[in-house]
Design a protein around this motif. Structure first.
Motif, PDB file in Angstrom:
ATOM      1  N   ASP A 175       2.267   1.883  -3.300  1.00 54.64           N
ATOM      2  CA  ASP A 175       1.608   2.376  -4.350  1.00 54.64           C
ATOM      3  C   ASP A 175       1.102   3.855  -3.942  1.00 54.64           C
ATOM      4  OD1 ASP A 175      -0.435   1.899  -6.503  1.00 54.64           O
ATOM      5  OD2 ASP A 175      -2.124   2.122  -5.005  1.00 54.64           O
ATOM      6  N   ILE A 176       1.136   4.378  -2.820  1.00 56.69           N
ATOM      7  CA  ILE A 176       0.715   5.680  -2.431  1.00 56.69           C
ATOM      8  C   ILE A 176       2.029   6.443  -2.990  1.00 56.69           C
ATOM      9  CG2 ILE A 176       0.850   7.397  -0.722  1.00 56.69           C
ATOM     10  CD1 ILE A 176      -0.599   5.406   1.052  1.00 56.69           C
ATOM     11  N   GLN A 177       3.530   6.167  -2.952  1.00 54.87           N
ATOM     12  CA  GLN A 177       4.517   6.690  -3.459  1.00 54.87           C
ATOM     13  C   GLN A 177       5.534   5.598  -3.612  1.00 54.87           C
ATOM     14  OE1 GLN A 177       5.901  10.623  -2.456  1.00 54.87           O
ATOM     15  NE2 GLN A 177       8.034  10.341  -2.657  1.00 54.87           N
ATOM     16  N   ILE A 199      -3.192  11.682  -1.321  1.00 54.54           N
ATOM     17  CA  ILE A 199      -3.133  10.254  -2.295  1.00 54.54           C
ATOM     18  C   ILE A 199      -3.742   9.148  -1.720  1.00 54.54           C
ATOM     19  CG2 ILE A 199      -1.377   8.966  -3.670  1.00 54.54           C
ATOM     20  CD1 ILE A 199       0.577  11.290  -3.407  1.00 54.54           C
ATOM     21  N   ALA A 200      -3.732   8.784  -0.547  1.00 56.27           N
ATOM     22  CA  ALA A 200      -4.290   7.778   0.283  1.00 56.27           C
ATOM     23  C   ALA A 200      -5.853   7.752  -0.131  1.00 56.27           C
ATOM     24  CB  ALA A 200      -3.821   7.480   1.528  1.00 56.27           C
ATOM     25  N   GLU A 201      -6.251   8.948   0.323  1.00 55.23           N
ATOM     26  CA  GLU A 201      -7.688   8.865   0.146  1.00 55.23           C
ATOM     27  C   GLU A 201      -8.146   8.827  -1.124  1.00 55.23           C
ATOM     28  OE1 GLU A 201      -9.718  11.784   3.466  1.00 55.23           O
ATOM     29  OE2 GLU A 201      -8.043  12.991   2.480  1.00 55.23           O
ATOM     30  N   GLU A 202      -7.277   9.448  -2.223  1.00 59.53           N
ATOM     31  CA  GLU A 202      -7.629   9.236  -3.504  1.00 59.53           C
ATOM     32  C   GLU A 202      -7.777   7.813  -4.315  1.00 59.53           C
ATOM     33  OE1 GLU A 202      -5.119  11.638  -5.734  1.00 59.53           O
ATOM     34  OE2 GLU A 202      -5.924  13.497  -5.018  1.00 59.53           O
ATOM     35  N   LYS A 203      -6.800   7.061  -3.563  1.00 63.07           N
ATOM     36  CA  LYS A 203      -6.647   5.589  -3.782  1.00 63.07           C
ATOM     37  C   LYS A 203      -7.752   4.702  -2.888  1.00 63.07           C
ATOM     38  CE  LYS A 203      -2.093   5.883  -5.850  1.00 63.07           C
ATOM     39  NZ  LYS A 203      -2.202   5.017  -7.085  1.00 63.07           N
ATOM     40  N   GLY A 204      -8.368   5.251  -2.101  1.00 61.25           N
ATOM     41  CA  GLY A 204      -9.228   4.695  -1.187  1.00 61.25           C
ATOM     42  C   GLY A 204      -8.738   3.753  -0.114  1.00 61.25           C
ATOM     43  N   TYR A 205      -7.292   3.933   0.071  1.00 63.26           N
ATOM     44  CA  TYR A 205      -6.742   3.403   1.218  1.00 63.26           C
ATOM     45  C   TYR A 205      -7.158   3.991   2.708  1.00 63.26           C
ATOM     46  CZ  TYR A 205      -3.431   1.154  -2.051  1.00 63.26           C
ATOM     47  OH  TYR A 205      -3.232   0.627  -3.055  1.00 63.26           O
ATOM     48  N   MET A 239       1.003  -1.206   0.074  1.00 59.09           N
ATOM     49  CA  MET A 239       0.033  -0.007  -0.019  1.00 59.09           C
ATOM     50  C   MET A 239       0.848   1.348   0.096  1.00 59.09           C
ATOM     51  SD  MET A 239      -2.400   1.469   2.986  1.00 59.09           S
ATOM     52  CE  MET A 239      -0.982   1.763   3.942  1.00 59.09           C
TER      53      MET A 239
END
Length: 269
Positions: free
Chosen positions: A12-14, A103-109, A9
């Motif tokens: 994937d965020i960065q 970014i984590a919010e955008e990716k749904g994490y 995870m």
């Protein structure tokens, strides 16, 4: 979530070229929720501190931010591990951390949602409407009146600084900040005083507009401050190190002189 999924995870965020490990300790800690060890590049998460995955993810991203900044510093120093710094939670850290949360919010994490806590949601609205926004208006009016007081002091041949120090008993730095806020458009008062100070610190109208928009879009104060900083992000690493060397050399020289003075003073006692 297990250790490997947390690492996937985070990557994937960065992406990070510097390898690291994630370990849930299976422990509870009253001191910290997590820890990053730059020498071994370990992210430790005291998962017994958390009630939900959301809380765990927040801390994991926090510690990962330390790792990413450590990676940046290693690259800047030509591959050498940077020395430990006493202050790790800088403005840059919080700005980067909040950016990763976005970014984590955008990716749904990750999700920061008050809909499941109606009492907190109602209280948040009350805090904004009864305290933050009115405080912005009050401080803006104070700023306007300080500008007026400055003019009246000059007309009465009174030093404005003395007036601040001994009549109003208001620190000069505070008066300076409030005065700048007093020059902002009245609509900016809804931002609240602290955010208004950030906007007012921008010299150009274009930058003030950008800062205002960023705040209204929900960016954290640290993120807005980082956005407004004029330091070039692509600065030459060598020049940066040379500048730091010169600064450190000057500091060492000044401290050496001070040490000699202290030793001579002690010898004469």
């Amino acid at each position: 979530m297990d250790n490997e999924k947390i690492k996937e995870m985070l990557l994937d965020i960065q992406e990070s070229k510097l390898d690291f490990t994630v370990t849930m300790t299976g422990k509870e800690s009253k001191r910290v929720n997590g820890l990053y060890k730059p020498d071994t590049r370990e992210i430790l998460l005291h998962n017994k501190n958390f009630h939900t995955d959301t809380q765990l993810i927040y801390t994991a991203i926090h510690e990962y931010t330390h790792h990413l900044i450590n990676e940046e510093k290693i690259e800047e120093s030509g591959g050498r591990n940077p020395p430990c710094q006493s202050r790790s939670h800088t403005n840059y850290f919080w700005a980067k951390f909040h950016g990763l949360l976005d970014i984590a919010e955008e990716k749904g994490y990750y999700k920061l949602d008050l809909s499941g806590a109606p009492e907190l949601d109602a209280l948040t609205k009350e805090i904004r409407e009864k305290y933050i926004q009115p405080n912005g208006h009050i401080m803006q009016e104070l700023g306007k009146n300080l500008i007026k007081a400055h003019t009246l002091c000059e007309q009465a041949n009174i030093r404005y600084e003395d007036y601040l120090d001994r009549i109003l008993q208001l620190p000069r730095t505070t008066a300076k900040s409030v005065t700048k806020v007093g020059l902002l458009p009245e609509d900016d008062a809804e931002l609240g005083y602290e955010n208004m100070k950030i906007v007012a610190s921008c010299k150009k109208a274009e930058d003030r507009a950008k800062a205002t928009d960023a705040i209204k879009q929900g960016k954290s104060p640290d993120s807005v401050i980082a956005l407004m900083k004029k330091k070039a992000q692509t600065a030459d690493p060598k020049k940066k190190l040379e500048k730091e060397r010169d600064r450190l050399t000057k500091t060492i020289s000044e401290l050496t002189q001070r040490l000699e003075y202290v030793e001579e003073s002690l010898a004469g006692m």
